[in-house]
Design a protein around this motif. Structure first.
Motif, short mmCIF file in Angstrom:
data_model
loop_
_atom_site.label_atom_id
_atom_site.label_comp_id
_atom_site.label_asym_id
_atom_site.label_seq_id
_atom_site.Cartn_x
_atom_site.Cartn_y
_atom_site.Cartn_z
N ALA A 33 0.85 -1.19 0.00
CA ALA A 33 0.00 0.00 0.00
C ALA A 33 0.88 1.23 0.00
CB ALA A 33 -0.91 0.00 1.23
N GLU A 52 -1.88 -1.41 4.97
CA GLU A 52 -2.56 -0.28 4.30
C GLU A 52 -2.84 0.84 5.31
OE1 GLU A 52 -5.92 -2.63 2.85
OE2 GLU A 52 -7.24 -1.48 4.17
N THR A 85 -9.27 3.92 1.45
CA THR A 85 -8.43 3.15 0.53
C THR A 85 -9.05 3.12 -0.87
OG1 THR A 85 -9.54 1.12 1.19
CG2 THR A 85 -7.48 1.63 2.31
N VAL A 104 -4.20 0.67 -2.43
CA VAL A 104 -3.90 -0.73 -2.09
C VAL A 104 -3.34 -1.38 -3.35
CG1 VAL A 104 -4.85 -2.92 -1.32
CG2 VAL A 104 -5.69 -0.77 -0.35
#
Ligand SMILES: NC(=O)c1ccc[n+]([C@@H]2O[C@H](COP(=O)([O-])OP(=O)(O)OC[C@H]3O[C@@H](n4cnc5c(N)ncnc54)[C@H](O)[C@@H]3O)[C@@H](O)[C@H]2O)c1
Ligand SMILES: [Zn+2]
Ligand SMILES: [Zn+2]
Length: 372
Positions: free
Chosen positions: A38, A166, A344, A368
């Motif tokens: 990430a 992440e 994300t 991601v």
């Protein structure tokens, strides 16, 4: 052995980022190959895209990467294959600033972070056989794989084994800068008032850190009411919209002046107004990217007479490994709940993620890129 990777190429403001096939060079002895899981998107990536910083284009950006080490050079001790790591900025390790653990002020910051190549001039990446500018902040993590360095890789502590990469990715730049500005650069004292101008990633990190330091009151100023609400949720005791005479309201709240003002907007008039709010011995910390030709104006007798300080701050004076681990501990203890800033996006939606950041809709987009 060279490594094939997919990387997002930035060719400037006019064109969207495009994900293309690239090749990473063989590792030097002090380098690591990281499979990127990430990467956060930061305002500084966009400042490079818009040519406000002297990084050559086209380039592979991304400087808030986290991933898993796949291979290491012969001199690497920071991590081993299989380790979960976060990446931050790079430094030379061999200059007067690095000698006092102040690598954000490395005398050789440019060649190690912004030249598009290694400091020795060799490329870390090629596209269709031609050198591609990369090694951005010693990583270029808008890619499936990155070449990182012994000095900018931090092994994730075992205590954070349950925190997904992440979430850990963005800790190495904007969050570290805002928190470090308060805890390390300005060394904010308990009980003194602070105002933070700009409630983006850097500003809100500073607000969470000001709460950790015990500052009071903690005043957030922004033009975006949604961000002001978030700032209040995360530690601000007061929030004022900059469009609505924020300096006047701050003067009313703190007639003796402020111990600290912290600017993340990079706007001259905001910085000068903020400086005018300082109490004696007050510190004005500045981090925002601004027009390279901008000059600031301060009244000399107020500056000298009150013993006031104007402080340029890079990377929150972080010493990388120890400070990032300290922030991770604050996060684990619930004192640094920065996950509330994150949304994300899949890697393929890099342009949508950038648009969400620029519209102010998302404070910290995180791409991601691979599985953990
Ligand atoms: N010095 C460093 O080491 C360092 C590190 C990371 C980021 N940066 C820079 O810091 C700055 C902030 O980064 P960020 O990621 O938080 O950006 P951001 O864009 O998320 O935050 C900036 C905030 O300022 C607000 N703002 C705009 N005009 C304003 C005004 N007149 N008054 C008050 N607020 C106003 C915006 O609404 C926004 O919320 C950027 O310029 C970035 O490049 C510097
Ligand atoms: Zn150095
Ligand atoms: Zn950044």
């Amino acid at each position: 052995m060279t490594t094939n990777a997919q990387a997002a190429i930035c060719r400037g403001h006019e064109q969207p980022f495009t994900i293309e096939q690239v090749e990473l060079a063989d590792l030097a002895p002090d380098e690591l190959l990281v499979r990127v899981v990430a990467c956060g998107i930061c305002h500084t990536d966009l400042a490079v895209r818009d040519e406000q910083l002297p990084v050559p284009l086209p380039v592979v950006l991304g400087h808030e990467g986290a991933g898993i080490v796949e291979a290491i050079g012969s001199a690497v001790t920071a991590a081993k294959p299989g380790d979960r790591v976060v990446m931050s900025f790079n430094s030379c390790g061999d200059c007067p600033s690095c000698a006092i653990d102040a690598p954000t002020y490395c005398y050789n910051f440019f060649p190690h972070n912004w030249s598009g190549k290694r400091a020795d001039g060799s490329p870390t990446m090629t596209l269709a056989g031609e050198p591609m500018n990369a090694n951005f902040f010693g990583q270029s993590s808008f890619a499936t794989h990155a070449i990182a360095h012994q000095r900018n890789v931090v092994k994730v502590p075992d205590s954070a084994a349950d925190i997904p990469l992440e979430r850990l990715a963005p800790i190495g730049c904007g969050l570290m800068t805002g928190a470090g500005a308060v805890l390390r650069s300005m060394e904010v004292r308990a009980g003194l008032p602070i105002a933070v101008f700009g409630a983006g990633t850097v500003g809100i990190a500073a607000i969470m850190a000001a709460k950790i330091a015990g500052a009071n009151p903690i005043i957030a100023v922004d033009v975006n009411d949604g961000r002001l609400a978030l700032a209040k949720e995360l530690g601000a005791t007061h929030a004022f919209n900059a469009k609505d005479d924020a300096p006047g309201k701050i003067r009313e709240l703190c007639p003796q002046g402020l111990g600290y003002v912290f600017d993340t907007t990079g706007i001259n008039s905001v910085i000068e107004d903020a400086w005018g709010l300082l109490a004696p011995k007050g510190i004005c910390g500045i981090v925002g990217a601004s027009d390279p030709s901008a000059m600031l104006k301060f009244n000399e007798s107020q500056f000298m007479g009150g013993g006031r300080t104007v402080m340029g701050i890079l990377g929150g004076d972080s010493d990388v490994g120890p400070f990032l681990c300290e922030l991770i501990e604050h996060h684990l203890a619930g004192r640094f709940p920065y996950e509330k800033l994150i949304r994300t996006f899949p890697f393929e939606q890099i342009n949508e993620a950038i648009a969400a950041s620029e519209s102010g809709e998302v404070v910290k987009p995180v791409l991601v890129i691979g599985k953990e």
